[in-house]
Design a protein around this motif. Sequence first.
Motif, mmCIF file in Angstrom:
data_model
loop_
_atom_site.group_PDB
_atom_site.id
_atom_site.type_symbol
_atom_site.label_atom_id
_atom_site.label_comp_id
_atom_site.label_asym_id
_atom_site.label_seq_id
_atom_site.Cartn_x
_atom_site.Cartn_y
_atom_site.Cartn_z
ATOM 1 N N GLN A 244 0.833 -1.206 0.000
ATOM 2 C CA GLN A 244 0.000 0.000 0.000
ATOM 3 C C GLN A 244 0.868 1.258 0.000
ATOM 4 O OE1 GLN A 244 -3.330 0.358 -0.342
ATOM 5 N NE2 GLN A 244 -3.356 -1.849 -0.694
ATOM 6 N N ALA A 245 1.948 1.250 0.778
ATOM 7 C CA ALA A 245 2.836 2.408 0.821
ATOM 8 C C ALA A 245 3.522 2.633 -0.520
ATOM 9 C CB ALA A 245 3.875 2.229 1.926
ATOM 10 N N THR A 246 4.000 1.551 -1.138
ATOM 11 C CA THR A 246 4.687 1.695 -2.421
ATOM 12 C C THR A 246 3.721 2.086 -3.541
ATOM 13 O OG1 THR A 246 4.479 -0.701 -2.762
ATOM 14 C CG2 THR A 246 6.532 0.115 -1.808
ATOM 15 N N GLN A 247 2.497 1.579 -3.495
ATOM 16 C CA GLN A 247 1.510 1.985 -4.491
ATOM 17 C C GLN A 247 1.164 3.464 -4.365
ATOM 18 O OE1 GLN A 247 -1.811 -0.713 -4.013
ATOM 19 N NE2 GLN A 247 -0.898 -2.255 -5.351
ATOM 20 N N ALA A 248 1.162 3.968 -3.137
ATOM 21 C CA ALA A 248 0.912 5.395 -2.939
ATOM 22 C C ALA A 248 2.028 6.232 -3.550
ATOM 23 C CB ALA A 248 0.778 5.695 -1.448
ATOM 24 N N ILE A 249 3.266 5.745 -3.454
ATOM 25 C CA ILE A 249 4.390 6.472 -4.064
ATOM 26 C C ILE A 249 4.259 6.458 -5.585
ATOM 27 C CG2 ILE A 249 6.898 6.472 -4.352
ATOM 28 C CD1 ILE A 249 7.105 5.273 -1.554
ATOM 29 N N GLU A 250 3.911 5.299 -6.149
ATOM 30 C CA GLU A 250 3.698 5.230 -7.597
ATOM 31 C C GLU A 250 2.588 6.182 -8.031
ATOM 32 O OE1 GLU A 250 3.432 1.440 -9.552
ATOM 33 O OE2 GLU A 250 4.396 0.437 -7.866
ATOM 34 N N TYR A 251 1.495 6.191 -7.281
ATOM 35 C CA TYR A 251 0.360 7.053 -7.619
ATOM 36 C C TYR A 251 0.751 8.524 -7.528
ATOM 37 C CZ TYR A 251 -4.505 8.683 -7.610
ATOM 38 O OH TYR A 251 -5.687 9.310 -7.916
ATOM 39 N N ARG A 252 1.576 8.864 -6.565
ATOM 40 C CA ARG A 252 2.012 10.251 -6.382
ATOM 41 C C ARG A 252 2.775 10.743 -7.606
ATOM 42 N NH1 ARG A 252 3.427 13.466 -1.839
ATOM 43 N NH2 ARG A 252 5.014 15.023 -2.321
ATOM 44 N N PHE A 253 3.632 9.882 -8.170
ATOM 45 C CA PHE A 253 4.435 10.270 -9.324
ATOM 46 C C PHE A 253 3.721 10.036 -10.656
ATOM 47 C CE2 PHE A 253 7.713 9.816 -6.068
ATOM 48 C CZ PHE A 253 8.481 10.944 -6.313
ATOM 49 N N ASP A 254 2.471 9.577 -10.602
ATOM 50 C CA ASP A 254 1.675 9.379 -11.820
ATOM 51 C C ASP A 254 2.424 8.487 -12.807
ATOM 52 O OD1 ASP A 254 -0.396 9.585 -13.656
ATOM 53 O OD2 ASP A 254 0.387 11.420 -14.555
ATOM 54 N N ILE A 255 2.809 7.295 -12.354
ATOM 55 C CA ILE A 255 3.586 6.393 -13.174
ATOM 56 C C ILE A 255 2.837 5.995 -14.437
ATOM 57 C CG2 ILE A 255 4.797 4.190 -13.214
ATOM 58 C CD1 ILE A 255 6.014 6.303 -11.378
ATOM 59 N N GLU A 256 1.525 5.829 -14.325
ATOM 60 C CA GLU A 256 0.733 5.374 -15.464
ATOM 61 C C GLU A 256 0.279 6.506 -16.366
ATOM 62 O OE1 GLU A 256 -2.444 3.148 -13.787
ATOM 63 O OE2 GLU A 256 -1.176 1.466 -13.155
ATOM 64 N N GLY A 257 0.628 7.728 -16.008
ATOM 65 C CA GLY A 257 0.264 8.860 -16.858
ATOM 66 C C GLY A 257 -1.223 9.174 -16.875
ATOM 67 N N ARG A 258 -1.877 9.024 -15.706
ATOM 68 C CA ARG A 258 -3.316 9.265 -15.629
ATOM 69 C C ARG A 258 -3.630 10.404 -14.686
ATOM 70 N NH1 ARG A 258 -5.381 2.988 -14.987
ATOM 71 N NH2 ARG A 258 -4.509 2.203 -16.953
ATOM 72 N N ALA A 259 -2.789 11.407 -14.642
ATOM 73 C CA ALA A 259 -2.980 12.525 -13.706
ATOM 74 C C ALA A 259 -4.301 13.207 -13.963
ATOM 75 C CB ALA A 259 -1.839 13.527 -13.854
ATOM 76 N N ARG A 260 -4.948 13.607 -12.851
ATOM 77 C CA ARG A 260 -6.211 14.315 -12.967
ATOM 78 C C ARG A 260 -6.153 15.582 -12.140
ATOM 79 N NH1 ARG A 260 -11.238 10.564 -11.738
ATOM 80 N NH2 ARG A 260 -10.690 11.401 -9.719
#
Length: 260
Positions: A244-260
């Motif tokens: 969960q912590a690492t997924q939050a870091i990935e989400y923070r940096f918008d790894i998948e390019g889905r920023a909103r």
Amino acid sequence: MPIAFWPAHWTRLQRSNATLVTALLLLVLVMATLGWLFSWLPEPIGSSAQIFADGARTTLWLTLVSGGLGLLLGTATALARTSRWALPRWLARFYLWVIRGTPLLVQILFVYFALPLLIPGLRLPEFAAAVLALGLNAGAYNSEAIRAGLLAVPQGQTEAARALGLSRRHVFLDVVMPQAFKMALPPLVSNFVALLKDSSLAYAIGVVELTNVGNRLQSQTFQPIATLSTVALTYLVLTTLVTQATQAIEYRFDIEGRAR
């Protein structure tokens, strides 16, 4: 706590920060109360609750230290692999060939038993030997992720930065490395979660981590179902919170390019 749990009107930064802080707080809380929680379980777990808690803390500490070492080694090896000079490239290839071509358990045993014979006077404690072996192994796999991120940065950006007058060092630190790190982050965090589970192999040289505690207890009580189920459940809780912590870091940096 899943990122989707938070209110939809929150920004990406707010949701990622909330998930990261919650996961880390839960991890600290679990580590602090694990002995008390296990004390409520029936025998043979209840009377050995504190030993299980200490083993879980050793496992987490072993993962954090060796993971940090693996990140440093992985970065250095990736830079050596992309170096303009032949010698660093050859040394990096040799390191990867040895580490990725041999089992992790053999590497742990080699560092603890054989390395002192090759380097007289060097006698590492069990924990330090496990950290070194796990760090070397993690570094080999991290290096490929980081190298892939470095190669994925368009060459045109480097040329444009140099055209603007930036030095080679500033081009790497300010232009190339931030983008490379962002692209390398998903495999890096996957390697870290895998390292948490791989740390169980440190029991082979006597490190009193979670698996070692469970194995000793089941050997003494002849109740493998209760002891090994407790070990597995503890690993499951740790990996869930770390994920969960690492997924939050990935989400923070918008790894998948889905920023909103």
